[in-house]
Design an enzyme around this catalytic site. Sequence first.
Site, mmCIF file in Angstrom:
data_model
loop_
_atom_site.group_PDB
_atom_site.id
_atom_site.type_symbol
_atom_site.label_atom_id
_atom_site.label_comp_id
_atom_site.label_asym_id
_atom_site.label_seq_id
_atom_site.Cartn_x
_atom_site.Cartn_y
_atom_site.Cartn_z
ATOM 1 N N TYR A 190 5.042 -6.168 1.927
ATOM 2 C CA TYR A 190 4.832 -4.890 1.209
ATOM 3 C C TYR A 190 4.901 -3.676 2.140
ATOM 4 O O TYR A 190 4.855 -3.813 3.329
ATOM 5 C CB TYR A 190 3.614 -4.916 0.300
ATOM 6 C CG TYR A 190 2.212 -5.055 0.831
ATOM 7 C CD1 TYR A 190 1.858 -4.879 2.152
ATOM 8 C CD2 TYR A 190 1.184 -5.353 -0.089
ATOM 9 C CE1 TYR A 190 0.540 -4.987 2.552
ATOM 10 C CE2 TYR A 190 -0.134 -5.477 0.316
ATOM 11 C CZ TYR A 190 -0.459 -5.281 1.638
ATOM 12 O OH TYR A 190 -1.744 -5.379 2.026
ATOM 13 N N GLU A 191 5.086 -2.521 1.532
ATOM 14 C CA GLU A 191 5.354 -1.278 2.293
ATOM 15 C C GLU A 191 6.572 -1.424 3.196
ATOM 16 O O GLU A 191 6.630 -0.834 4.275
ATOM 17 C CB GLU A 191 4.135 -0.854 3.118
ATOM 18 C CG GLU A 191 2.859 -0.658 2.349
ATOM 19 C CD GLU A 191 2.963 0.360 1.235
ATOM 20 O OE1 GLU A 191 3.859 1.210 1.284
ATOM 21 O OE2 GLU A 191 2.139 0.290 0.301
ATOM 22 N N GLY A 192 7.548 -2.177 2.739
ATOM 23 C CA GLY A 192 8.758 -2.387 3.538
ATOM 24 C C GLY A 192 8.657 -3.671 4.331
ATOM 25 O O GLY A 192 7.791 -3.801 5.193
#
Lengths: 596, 596
Positions: free
Chosen positions: A438-440
Amino acid sequence: MSFKAPVKDMLFALQHLARLEEINRIPGFEDVNLETAQAVLQECARLNEEVIAPLNWEGDKNPSWWQDGQVFTTPGFKEAFRQYAEGGWQGLQHPAEFGGQGLPKVIGAMCTEILNAANLSFALCPLLTDGAIEALLTAGSDAQKATYIPPMIEGRWTGTMNLTEPQAGSDLSLVRARAEPQPDGTYRIFGTKIFITYGEHDMADNIVHLVLARVPGAPQGVKGISLFIVPKFLVNPDGTLGARNDVHCVSIEHKLGIKASPTCVLQYGDHGGAVGYLVGEENRGLEYMFIMMNAARYAVGLQGIALSERAYQKAVQYARERIQSRPVDGSVAGAAPIIHHPDVRRMLMTMRALTEGCRAMAAVAAAAYDAAHHHPDAAVRRQNQAFYEFMVPLVKGYSTEISHEVTSLGVQVHGGMGFIEETGAAQHYRDAKILTIYEGTTAIQANDLVGRKTARDGGAVALAVAAQVAATEQALAESGSEAAQAVRVRLQAARAAYEEVVRFIAAQAKADPVAAYAGSVPYLMLAGNLMAGWQMARALLAAEQELAAGRDADFMRAKIATARFYAEHILPRALAQRDAIVHGAGSLKAMALEAF
Amino acid sequence: MSFKAPVKDMLFALQHLARLEEINRIPGFEDVNLETAQAVLQECARLNEEVIAPLNWEGDKNPSWWQDGQVFTTPGFKEAFRQYAEGGWQGLQHPAEFGGQGLPKVIGAMCTEILNAANLSFALCPLLTDGAIEALLTAGSDAQKATYIPPMIEGRWTGTMNLTEPQAGSDLSLVRARAEPQPDGTYRIFGTKIFITYGEHDMADNIVHLVLARVPGAPQGVKGISLFIVPKFLVNPDGTLGARNDVHCVSIEHKLGIKASPTCVLQYGDHGGAVGYLVGEENRGLEYMFIMMNAARYAVGLQGIALSERAYQKAVQYARERIQSRPVDGSVAGAAPIIHHPDVRRMLMTMRALTEGCRAMAAVAAAAYDAAHHHPDAAVRRQNQAFYEFMVPLVKGYSTEISHEVTSLGVQVHGGMGFIEETGAAQHYRDAKILTIYEGTTAIQANDLVGRKTARDGGAVALAVAAQVAATEQALAESGSEAAQAVRVRLQAARAAYEEVVRFIAAQAKADPVAAYAGSVPYLMLAGNLMAGWQMARALLAAEQELAAGRDADFMRAKIATARFYAEHILPRALAQRDAIVHGAGSLKAMALEAF
C-alpha cells in the site's frame, strides 16, 4: 506479549544521528531539545504500552465487522482512540493555530513508530487522518481548513484517502469516479472506491473523505483528476453535523493481516450524488494527493520499523524462556534457553541490526524534512529537501521489505509455536505483508527512485550522498578501533557497489529503460542497505565516544556490536545486488513473454 | 486458480539432469524409462489437477475441525483420498511385495511435488504415511510389516509420526512419554504428544501411530528412546479391527497455514494405557525415527518447490490479466498487462529460476538415492549415498527458505489483491511458513550440514561436489555461447566462495564452534544456492544441445534464459553469504546475551 517502546534507542538516534541540537537552533523549535523529546516519547510510550498495545492481538482475533453499511471496530478501539485524541497525539506534528503541538517530524516520527508497533491496525486511522490534514493544510481554502482541520486534530473526526478503483491501482490515470459541478459551486460525486482504510467506522462522529474524481471534459490521464472533500455527514455553518452524505460502505475486505483495520468499498452517489467540495483547483488533484501520499509513504516506512521492533522484542522474550538443547560450545551443561544457540543469536542480531538501521535512516530523513521546511537559510532548505526526497522511497521501500525478513525470522525463532496463531508472532508476519504494497508498492517506490530521484539529475543527489558516506569511512579510519576498521571495509565496498549502480542507472534510464527498471528494486534495496548501514556506522562512532566518556557502557557496547554486525552480515548484500543490476538485464530480456 | 503440473520441466530434469537412463540400467528398474515416467506423471497430473487441487482453497476456508475427540476433514477430502488410494499412488515408491509399485524415488519425488502443489494440507496425510511405511520396512518385524504396511499402501489406514512433546521439540533428549512393558510382550504407553499431523481424522479406518517413548530404566537422553506402534484401533489376527486404543485427540491447533491439515494434541494412556508394540529393539527408537525423518525431510523440500511452483503459476496468470500503466520502453501504447513491466518480469523470473533450480537439485538428489539403494556396484552405492546425505539438508533447508521468498513475491505481483484472502495468493505465503520449521528447522538442517556432513569428514564430500561443479564450468567454457560464458563466470565465483566457506567451517567446527555454527544457516543457503545454480548451468548446456538438434526450441530458449537469470541474479548472493560467514562471528560474540 508485552511491548516496550524503544525510547532509549530513539533518543540515541535523535541526539547522535539526527542531530536534534541543530533542529533546536531553527526558529520556532526553541523548545525542541533532548529533554522535550524524552518527555514526549515517555508519555507516548506509556499510553501505547498500557492502552493500545494490549488491543493488538484482540483486533486480530476479533476484526472490525460490517453490518448494513455500518462498520464496528474491535471492542476497546473506540475508547483507546478517545484516549489517544484526548492526549493530543493526533495534533503532535500539526500547527498550533489549528490546535496542534507543532513538534518537528523527527520527534513525531518516533511517536508514529511507537503507535504502530503497539497496534498497526489501530494506528492506520490516525495515520490517514494525518494525511488528510496535510493535504488540506497545503491545498485547502481557509474556510476548508477552519472547518475540517480542528475537529480532525481533536480526534472527533477522522480522514481518509480515496484513490483506488477496481481498474485503477498503481495506475491512477485510469480513475473513473466523476464529479458533476452544481450551480451552488459544490459537486456531486459518483463512483466506486476500493481499499479505503477506515472508510467507515464507529470511532469518530464524522469522516472526511478526500476523493479523486474527474470533472466533465477533464483531460485524459492523471492531468484530469481533481481532489474533493466528501464528508460522511455534511457540516453546518456552525460546525455541527447535518445530513448524511451519499457515500456508503457496501463491504469490507477479508484480509491476510491488519484485520482490525476496516478496508472498505465505498459507493459514491447511488442515491443522487455525494456532495463534494473541490480542493484547490480542478485537475490538480493528483499533485495535492501526492502531498498526502508522500507523508503516508514515509509513515509506512515507520510501520515497517515498528513491526520489526515488535517482532524482535517478542522473539528475544521467547528465546530467553524456551529451553532446548545444549549449546555447541558447552557453555551450559544441559539444555539451555535457546538464546544460547549461535543461530538463534544470529537471527536475533539480524532482526536487531535491521531494525536499528532502518530506524536510524528514518530519523535522519525526518531531520532533513524539518530543516527543509523550517530552516531560515534557503540553500540549507533546498539541500535538505533534495536529501529528504531521495530518502522517502528508501525509508518506505527498504524498511518495509526488511520488515518481511524480520517478522519472518520472528516466527522462525519461535519454531513450531510460531506457526500457532495464539502465540502472536504470526500476526506480525501477516500484518507486514501489506507494507510493501500500500501507498505504492516497492516497485513504485523504486520507479520513483530511478526516475525522479536518480535519472533526472544524472545521479547528482545520489552521488552527493555517497560522498557523505565516504566522509564517514574517513572518520572510521581515524577511530582506529578494530570494530571501526571492520565496518569501514564493508561500508567502502558497499558504497563502491552503490556508486557503480547509480552510474549504471543514470546512464541506462533513457538508453535502455528496461535494463534500468529491471534493476530498480535491487537498486532500492542496495541504496536502503547502504543508507541504513551508513547510519549504523555513524552510530558506532558516536557510541565509541560515549563509551570513552564513560557514559552508558552496556548500551554503547551493544550498539557497537550491532553496528558491526550490520556491516558484516547485511552490507555485503550490496555486492550481490550490484551484480544482478549491472549484469542481469540480458537474461530478463531474453525471456519471451509467452514463455512464462 | 487452475493448477497445471509442470510435467514438461520434470521430464527435462529426469532426462538431462537426473540421467534417468542410468537408473534404467540398474537391475529391477528395467521398465523405468522416459516413457514410463511420462505416463506416470501425466496420470498423476490428471488426478491432482482435476480432483485434489480444486480442494486447496476450500481447505483453507473450511479447515478440519475437532468435536468430542473426533476430527472432521474439509468436505471433499475423504472422497479425494479414496481416489488417491485407489489409483495406487500411496504405494508408488514402496515394494511390490506389499502391494506397491516399486518405482524409483526420482519419479516418486516428482509425483510428490505435484501432489503438494495441488494441495499441501491434503498431501501431508500420504506423506506421513509414506514415512511410517519406510520406518516399518526398515525396523519392523515381518509380522508387523505384514499387518500394517499393506493396509497403509491401500490407503485404508494412514500413518503418523509422534515425536514432539511440549518440552521436547528440536531437542528429543527431553522426551518424557513412557512405555511400560506388559507380561504379554506388549507395552502400555502414557504421555502427551503435540503437533501430530493427521493424528486424528476421518479419511481412513485406522491410524498407525509411530510413537517415541521411554521404557523404565532407559538411559537419559536420546539413547533411551524407543519406538512403538500404537494403532488407533487394535488389529485382530485376521487383520480386522478390534478395540479402540487408549489414544485420543484432545484438541487441534489454530494455525497460520496448512489449515486443512489437522495438527493434533494426542493424549496416550488416560484410560489405563495405550497398547503399544515395540519396533526393533529398545532404546534404538531415534535411529529408526531418523529413517522416517530423513525421507520426510527430503519430502518437505519438495513441498517448498511445490508451493513455489503453484505461487509462480498464479502470479503469471495474474500478471497476464491485470492491466495497469504503460511499459517504460513504450512497447505498448496505453496501459498494458503488468507482465510487460520490467520489475514484474524480474519478480516472475526470480520465482521461476528459484523453483526450477530447486527442482533440478531435488531431482539429482533423488537419482543419487536410487543409485545408493539399488546400484549393483558397492562403490557406486557408497559414493551416491554420501552425495545424497549431503544434499538432504540442502533440499530441505534451501528449497523451503526459498519458498518463503517465492510465495512472498507471488503476493507482491498481485499488489493489493494479493492481500485479500479470496485471491488465494496469501494462502501459499501462509502455508510456506511451516516448511522451514517442521521436520527440523532450517537451523537443525544447517547443524546437520555443518556437523555430520561437513566437519566430520573435514569437508571431503563438500569439496568433492565442488570439483563436480568445476567440471561443469569447464563444459560451459567449451560451449562458447554468450549465455554459457555469463553463467560460467558467476558459477565460478560462487563455487570459490563455497570452497572458502567449506574450509572455514571444517576448520572452525572444533576450534571455535560458535563461529562455525553462527555461519551454519548462511552456509546452508550458500551451498543450496550453488547446488541449484550448478544444476541450472547443466540445464543450460543440455538445452543448448537440444536447441542445436532442433528440438523444442521455445522451451529450450526459455530454459537457457532462466538458467542465465539464475546465474546473474541468484548466484551472486553467495558472495554476501561468504563474507557474513567468514567475517561475521566476531560481532555476534561481542553482543552480551543480557543486552538483547
